[in-house]
Enzyme design. Structure first.
Site, PDB file in Angstrom:
ATOM      1  N   ARG A   1       1.897  -2.573  -9.038  1.00 35.16           N
ATOM      2  CA  ARG A   1       1.618  -2.351  -7.603  1.00 35.16           C
ATOM      3  C   ARG A   1       0.744  -3.511  -7.141  1.00 35.16           C
ATOM      4  NH1 ARG A   1      -2.343  -0.201  -4.405  1.00 35.16           N
ATOM      5  NH2 ARG A   1      -1.667   1.079  -2.654  1.00 35.16           N
TER       6      ARG A   1
ATOM      7  N   LYS B   1      -8.452  -6.072  -7.447  1.00 35.72           N
ATOM      8  CA  LYS B   1      -9.501  -5.060  -7.663  1.00 35.72           C
ATOM      9  C   LYS B   1     -10.777  -5.649  -8.255  1.00 35.72           C
ATOM     10  CE  LYS B   1      -6.666  -0.938  -7.540  1.00 35.72           C
ATOM     11  NZ  LYS B   1      -6.027   0.150  -8.273  1.00 35.72           N
TER      12      LYS B   1
HETATM   13  N1  HH2 Z   1      -4.658   1.721  -6.021  1.00 34.11           N
HETATM   14  C1  HH2 Z   1      -4.973   1.870  -4.720  1.00 34.11           C
HETATM   15  C2  HH2 Z   1      -4.264   2.777  -3.912  1.00 34.11           C
HETATM   16  N2  HH2 Z   1      -3.241   3.480  -4.418  1.00 34.11           N
HETATM   17  N3  HH2 Z   1      -1.820   4.025  -6.226  1.00 34.11           N
HETATM   18  C3  HH2 Z   1      -1.490   3.878  -7.514  1.00 34.11           C
HETATM   19  N4  HH2 Z   1      -0.452   4.557  -8.029  1.00 34.11           N
HETATM   20  N5  HH2 Z   1      -2.169   3.010  -8.339  1.00 34.11           N
HETATM   21  C4  HH2 Z   1      -3.228   2.294  -7.905  1.00 34.11           C
HETATM   22  O1  HH2 Z   1      -3.839   1.548  -8.715  1.00 34.11           O
HETATM   23  C5  HH2 Z   1      -3.615   2.430  -6.534  1.00 34.11           C
HETATM   24  C6  HH2 Z   1      -2.878   3.323  -5.707  1.00 34.11           C
HETATM   25  C7  HH2 Z   1      -6.087   1.066  -4.131  1.00 34.11           C
HETATM   26  O2  HH2 Z   1      -5.586  -0.141  -3.569  1.00 34.11           O
HETATM   27  P1  HH2 Z   1      -5.285  -0.337  -2.005  1.00 34.11           P
HETATM   28  O3  HH2 Z   1      -4.245   0.619  -1.542  1.00 34.11           O
HETATM   29  O4  HH2 Z   1      -4.989  -1.759  -1.754  1.00 34.11           O
HETATM   30  O5  HH2 Z   1      -6.676  -0.043  -1.326  1.00 34.11           O
HETATM   31  P2  HH2 Z   1      -7.203   1.155  -0.419  1.00 34.11           P
HETATM   32  O6  HH2 Z   1      -7.194   2.395  -1.262  1.00 34.11           O
HETATM   33  O7  HH2 Z   1      -8.588   0.717  -0.023  1.00 34.11           O
HETATM   34  O8  HH2 Z   1      -6.281   1.317   0.760  1.00 34.11           O
END
Ligand code: HH2
Length: 283
Positions: free
Chosen positions: A261, A227
């Site tokens: 995660r 992030k």
């Molecule tokens: N961060 C993201 C998505 N879902 N869920 C939880 N519980 N906690 C988090 O910190 C979290 C999450 C963002 O990361 P990512 O899924 O890699 O990116 P994107 O939202 O662009 O798909």
């Protein structure tokens, strides 16, 4: 709120996940636009291959998402999201993988759990109309995450008084509503939502004071992998944030997180092995 007895396992459908040692949730984004792996696993077969690899590397949970929540992301209609995630969820569940569905939409939660997902991971903490009742009707575990505003605008000058207190009070209130609607305590995990409507200073305050969230008694999950806060600290773009992500995961665990995660399962699992071997403890 008074401090509560900590929950030591997470009830997710028929699975009771022991949380006395740290767990790893591997991320599989079936999206064209996620901030780190967008487009890499958009094809369901590639998403499945990636998920199987993460599992073989030691992921305890595979988190499948069909809508990006990165800053500036636009929402996706439910039918599009379902078409992306359902084949992946169903195939993984069939193979015995503990699957989490990363969604904010009750219809996606319902269909994904029917297809075999055992956890609902909601960055809006089940705030959508009918979301709590939808999850309550299933036996699924739930991760309630804090987000300020909407992905499209959430990074436009977020302001808090005491960010840790605000997040803790919000998550406690959401968990209380879930319990009142029949989701037992052992099914609930909370997450401060690193990067969701927060500045670097807010994210660091939350990580430093994760213990304040842990005193609610609910296990804490943290997602800091790749992030932008890590970019601000290291000066690196997302592709070069692996060392920073490992440090972030270990720091979160040291401060009380029970689940991390992550995009990089093997590296995180290796780091955790060393951590445990030298007596790395959880506060
Ligand atoms: N961060 C993201 C998505 N879902 N869920 C939880 N519980 N906690 C988090 O910190 C979290 C999450 C963002 O990361 P990512 O899924 O890699 O990116 P994107 O939202 O662009 O798909």
């Amino acid at each position: 709120m008074t401090d509560a007895t900590p929950v030591t396992h997470w009830v997710c459908g028929r699975t009771r996940l022991d949380l006395t040692s740290p767990r790893v949730m591997g991320v599989v984004n079936v999206t064209p636009d996620s901030f780190f792996d967008g487009g890499h696993h958009f094809d369901p077969e590639r998403a499945l291959d990636h998920a199987r690899r993460l599992r073989a590397e030691g992921a305890d949970i595979i988190d499948v998402g069909g809508e990006s929540t990165r800053p500036g992301a636009m929402p996706v209609p439910p039918d599009v999201e379902l078409a992306r995630v359902l084949p992946v969820v169903a195939a993984l569940a069939e193979e015995g993988v503990l699957v989490s569905i990363d969604t904010t939409k009750p219809e996606v939660m319902r269909e994904a759990v029917t297809a075999g997902a055992a956890i609902v991971n909601d960055v809006r903490a089940l705030c959508a109309a009918d979301a709590v009742a939808t999850v309550a009707r299933t036996g699924a575990g739930v991760c309630l995450m804090h987000m300020r505003g909407e992905p499209r605008t959430m990074q436009e000058d977020p302001v808090y008084g005491d960010v840790v207190r605000t997040v803790r009070d919000f998550l406690s209130a959401r968990a209380a509503e879930c319990e009142a609607m029949g989701i037992v305590r052992e099914r609930i995990v909370i997450d401060p939502g690193i990067g969701f409507g927060k500045t670097v200073a807010h994210n660091l305050a939350l990580l430093r004071r994760l213990g304040d969230l842990a005193t609610t008694g609910y296990p804490v999950l943290v997602g800091v992998s790749r992030k932008s806060t890590l970019g601000a600290l290291s000066g690196q773009p997302p592709a070069d944030r692996l060392p920073a992500s490992i440090a972030g995961a270990l720091a979160a665990i040291a401060r009380g997180a029970r689940i991390v995660r992550v995009h990089d399962v093997r590296a995180t699992v290796d780091a955790l092995r060393v951590w445990r071997a030298v007596g790395g403890s959880v506060t």
